[in-house]
Enzyme design. Structure first.
Site, PDB file in Angstrom:
ATOM      1  N   VAL A  67     -33.703  63.466  -7.881  1.00 10.16           N
ATOM      2  CA  VAL A  67     -34.742  63.778  -7.120  1.00 10.16           C
ATOM      3  C   VAL A  67     -33.387  64.497  -5.930  1.00 10.16           C
ATOM      4  O   VAL A  67     -34.198  65.516  -5.221  1.00 10.16           O
ATOM      5  CB  VAL A  67     -35.295  62.649  -6.239  1.00 10.16           C
ATOM      6  CG1 VAL A  67     -36.593  62.183  -6.576  1.00 10.16           C
ATOM      7  CG2 VAL A  67     -34.301  61.956  -5.344  1.00 10.16           C
ATOM      8  N   SER A 145     -34.338  54.946   8.438  1.00 11.99           N
ATOM      9  CA  SER A 145     -32.969  53.141   8.818  1.00 11.99           C
ATOM     10  C   SER A 145     -33.577  52.937  10.269  1.00 11.99           C
ATOM     11  O   SER A 145     -33.789  54.028  11.057  1.00 11.99           O
ATOM     12  CB  SER A 145     -32.411  53.558   8.252  1.00 11.99           C
ATOM     13  OG  SER A 145     -31.194  52.370   8.470  1.00 11.99           O
ATOM     14  N   TYR A 158     -25.171  58.980   6.113  1.00 14.02           N
ATOM     15  CA  TYR A 158     -26.045  57.900   5.865  1.00 14.02           C
ATOM     16  C   TYR A 158     -26.949  58.348   7.226  1.00 14.02           C
ATOM     17  O   TYR A 158     -27.989  59.242   7.050  1.00 14.02           O
ATOM     18  CB  TYR A 158     -25.058  57.425   5.447  1.00 14.02           C
ATOM     19  CG  TYR A 158     -26.974  55.714   5.024  1.00 14.02           C
ATOM     20  CD1 TYR A 158     -27.415  55.969   4.234  1.00 14.02           C
ATOM     21  CD2 TYR A 158     -27.224  54.997   6.342  1.00 14.02           C
ATOM     22  CE1 TYR A 158     -28.686  55.245   3.974  1.00 14.02           C
ATOM     23  CE2 TYR A 158     -28.397  54.051   5.855  1.00 14.02           C
ATOM     24  CZ  TYR A 158     -29.439  54.015   4.976  1.00 14.02           C
ATOM     25  OH  TYR A 158     -30.664  53.472   4.581  1.00 14.02           O
ATOM     26  N   LYS A 162     -30.487  59.884   7.631  1.00 15.88           N
ATOM     27  CA  LYS A 162     -31.725  59.060   8.014  1.00 15.88           C
ATOM     28  C   LYS A 162     -32.471  59.964   9.482  1.00 15.88           C
ATOM     29  O   LYS A 162     -33.578  59.817   9.792  1.00 15.88           O
ATOM     30  CB  LYS A 162     -31.555  58.198   8.732  1.00 15.88           C
ATOM     31  CG  LYS A 162     -31.290  57.038   6.536  1.00 15.88           C
ATOM     32  CD  LYS A 162     -32.268  57.166   5.933  1.00 15.88           C
ATOM     33  CE  LYS A 162     -32.050  55.817   4.627  1.00 15.88           C
ATOM     34  NZ  LYS A 162     -33.159  56.419   3.798  1.00 15.88           N
TER      35      LYS A 162
HETATM   36  N1  LIG Z   1     -32.363  47.592   1.847  1.00 13.80           N
HETATM   37  C1  LIG Z   1     -31.901  47.860   3.515  1.00 13.80           C
HETATM   38  O1  LIG Z   1     -31.663  47.429   4.140  1.00 13.80           O
HETATM   39  C2  LIG Z   1     -32.361  49.154   3.862  1.00 13.80           C
HETATM   40  C3  LIG Z   1     -32.736  49.013   5.103  1.00 13.80           C
HETATM   41  C4  LIG Z   1     -32.473  50.416   6.038  1.00 13.80           C
HETATM   42  C5  LIG Z   1     -32.910  51.921   5.474  1.00 13.80           C
HETATM   43  N2  LIG Z   1     -33.297  51.425   3.478  1.00 13.80           N
HETATM   44  C6  LIG Z   1     -33.845  52.329   3.020  1.00 13.80           C
HETATM   45  O2  LIG Z   1     -34.596  52.016   2.117  1.00 13.80           O
HETATM   46  C7  LIG Z   1     -34.463  52.697   1.031  1.00 13.80           C
HETATM   47  C8  LIG Z   1     -34.397  51.684  -0.215  1.00 13.80           C
HETATM   48  O3  LIG Z   1     -32.888  51.218  -0.253  1.00 13.80           O
HETATM   49  P1  LIG Z   1     -33.434  49.347  -1.137  1.00 13.80           P
HETATM   50  O4  LIG Z   1     -32.288  48.698  -0.564  1.00 13.80           O
HETATM   51  O5  LIG Z   1     -34.201  49.381  -2.302  1.00 13.80           O
HETATM   52  O6  LIG Z   1     -31.998  50.014  -2.182  1.00 13.80           O
HETATM   53  P2  LIG Z   1     -32.052  50.558  -3.752  1.00 13.80           P
HETATM   54  O7  LIG Z   1     -30.800  51.477  -4.152  1.00 13.80           O
HETATM   55  O8  LIG Z   1     -31.940  49.226  -4.327  1.00 13.80           O
HETATM   56  O9  LIG Z   1     -33.283  51.808  -3.951  1.00 13.80           O
HETATM   57  C9  LIG Z   1     -32.944  53.323  -3.821  1.00 13.80           C
HETATM   58  C10 LIG Z   1     -33.267  54.307  -5.358  1.00 13.80           C
HETATM   59  O10 LIG Z   1     -33.026  54.900  -5.263  1.00 13.80           O
HETATM   60  C11 LIG Z   1     -32.811  55.600  -6.529  1.00 13.80           C
HETATM   61  N3  LIG Z   1     -31.846  56.751  -6.169  1.00 13.80           N
HETATM   62  C12 LIG Z   1     -30.684  57.387  -5.822  1.00 13.80           C
HETATM   63  N4  LIG Z   1     -30.321  57.855  -5.619  1.00 13.80           N
HETATM   64  C13 LIG Z   1     -31.129  58.942  -6.355  1.00 13.80           C
HETATM   65  C14 LIG Z   1     -31.904  60.376  -7.004  1.00 13.80           C
HETATM   66  N5  LIG Z   1     -30.670  60.585  -6.717  1.00 13.80           N
HETATM   67  N6  LIG Z   1     -32.916  60.205  -7.545  1.00 13.80           N
HETATM   68  C15 LIG Z   1     -33.917  59.684  -7.773  1.00 13.80           C
HETATM   69  N7  LIG Z   1     -33.683  58.202  -7.753  1.00 13.80           N
HETATM   70  C16 LIG Z   1     -32.619  58.009  -7.252  1.00 13.80           C
HETATM   71  C17 LIG Z   1     -31.481  54.662  -7.007  1.00 13.80           C
HETATM   72  O11 LIG Z   1     -31.661  54.110  -8.731  1.00 13.80           O
HETATM   73  C18 LIG Z   1     -32.396  53.500  -6.544  1.00 13.80           C
HETATM   74  O12 LIG Z   1     -33.207  52.466  -7.543  1.00 13.80           O
HETATM   75  C19 LIG Z   1     -33.201  53.197   0.924  1.00 13.80           C
HETATM   76  O13 LIG Z   1     -33.052  54.808   1.121  1.00 13.80           O
HETATM   77  C20 LIG Z   1     -32.661  52.701   1.910  1.00 13.80           C
HETATM   78  O14 LIG Z   1     -31.939  53.820   2.716  1.00 13.80           O
HETATM   79  C21 LIG Z   1     -32.721  50.302   3.507  1.00 13.80           C
END
Ligand SMILES: NC(=O)c1ccc[n+]([C@@H]2O[C@H](COP(=O)([O-])OP(=O)(O)OC[C@H]3O[C@@H](n4cnc5c(N)ncnc54)[C@H](O)[C@@H]3O)[C@@H](O)[C@H]2O)c1
Length: 258
Positions: A67, A145, A158, A162
């Site tokens: 993406v 986030s 990061y 966000k």
């Molecule tokens: N888990 C947490 O604690 C947390 C906290 C705050 C925010 N977030 C946000 O929530 C979202 C999901 O988090 P998560 O923990 O499920 O993370 P994750 O790493 O499990 O999921 C992110 C997904 O995005 C995909 N991705 C990365 N780069 C990509 C690209 N260039 N094109 C297409 N897909 C791509 C990855 O392959 C992965 O499957 C993220 O944006 C993260 O910043 C997560």
């Protein structure tokens, strides 16, 4: 309650990740058809079988694509139109992390984070708008986030992306209100996804170590389960949130600093 997204079509980016799979399962349980986008082919295969295992009637179209590339947005929207002839909900969720203090922040890292975490949201939004406007009840949910608004040391690139997502969300809410599109941001706190488990393992930590650390993170004293973040996304996507736009929903178990 079922059928909260009955008849709707959604695009979910980062759909093979922890919050992505939980959100897709919930959307499919509620009658939504989903186009799932992720760059990790292996994770996508596992995600689709996981989703179909949880919801045997799930209608999911997986697209493996980066993406961060502008042309992916056009391709994903075209494929969505081809598969389902409609689009009602866009969930921008793809995200990557980097751990460089700003003093050491490298240009390549900046470029990558801005492309994936911020520009991918902007491009997919722009290319989806025609379809979302035609829906008459379009909803965009941008996942940011808590660190978009609560600063810390060590993940500046990061956190900046966000924070940008919040700004993008609010501007777009102004611009699209007259077109019937609601635009909101969800800010998760610590959510125990496979990403964190893998990272802890490579640092020699166990799940129990992580869970102990979670006790200090927020008022609720624990990590969120991915489904606890997926539910607010579902609500914002549904017509139940028909009077909600331009909002920033903290889903963080109560993170306050004294
Ligand atoms: N888990 C947490 O604690 C947390 C906290 C705050 C925010 N977030 C946000 O929530 C979202 C999901 O988090 P998560 O923990 O499920 O993370 P994750 O790493 O499990 O999921 C992110 C997904 O995005 C995909 N991705 C990365 N780069 C990509 C690209 N260039 N094109 C297409 N897909 C791509 C990855 O392959 C992965 O499957 C993220 O944006 C993260 O910043 C997560």
């Amino acid at each position: 309650m079922t059928g909260r997204l009955e008849g709707k079509v959604a695009i979910i980016t980062g759909g093979a990740g922890g919050i992505g799979v939980a959100t897709t399962i919930l959307f499919c349980e509620q009658g939504c058809r989903v186009v799932l986008v992720d760059s990790d082919a292996e994770a996508m295969q596992a995600a689709v079988s996981n989703i179909r295992g949880a919801v045997p009637t799930a209608q999911v179209v997986p697209i493996v694509a980066d993406v961060g590339r502008e042309e992916t947005a056009t391709h994903v929207v075209a494929e969505t139109k081809k598969a389902f002839r409609a689009l009602d909900v866009l969930v921008n969720l793809a995200g990557i992390r980097a751990y460089e203090p700003l003093a050491d922040a490298k240009r390549d890292t900046w470029d990558m984070l801005i492309k994936v975490n911020l520009l991918s949201y902007a491009y997919l939004i722009r290319d989806s708008l025609d379809q979302l406007r035609s829906s008459g009840r379009g909803s965009i949910i941008n996942v940011a986030s808590t660190h978009a608004v609560n600063p810390r040391a060590g993940m500046g690139q990061y956190d900046v992306t966000k924070a940008g997502i919040i700004s993008l969300t609010k501007t777009l809410a102004f611009e699209e209100a007259t077109h019937g599109i609601r635009v909101n941001a969800v800010c998760p706190g610590g959510t125990l996804t496979p990403f964190h488990l893998r990272r802890a393992k490579s640092a020699g930590q166990t799940r129990e170590d992580l869970e102990r650390g979670g006790a200090k993170m927020c008022l609720l004293g624990r990590w969120a389960d991915a489904r606890e973040v997926a539910y607010p996304i579902l609500w914002l996507a549904s017509d139940e949130a028909s009077y909600v736009t331009g909002s920033v929903l903290m889903v963080d178990g109560g993170q306050f600093t004294n």
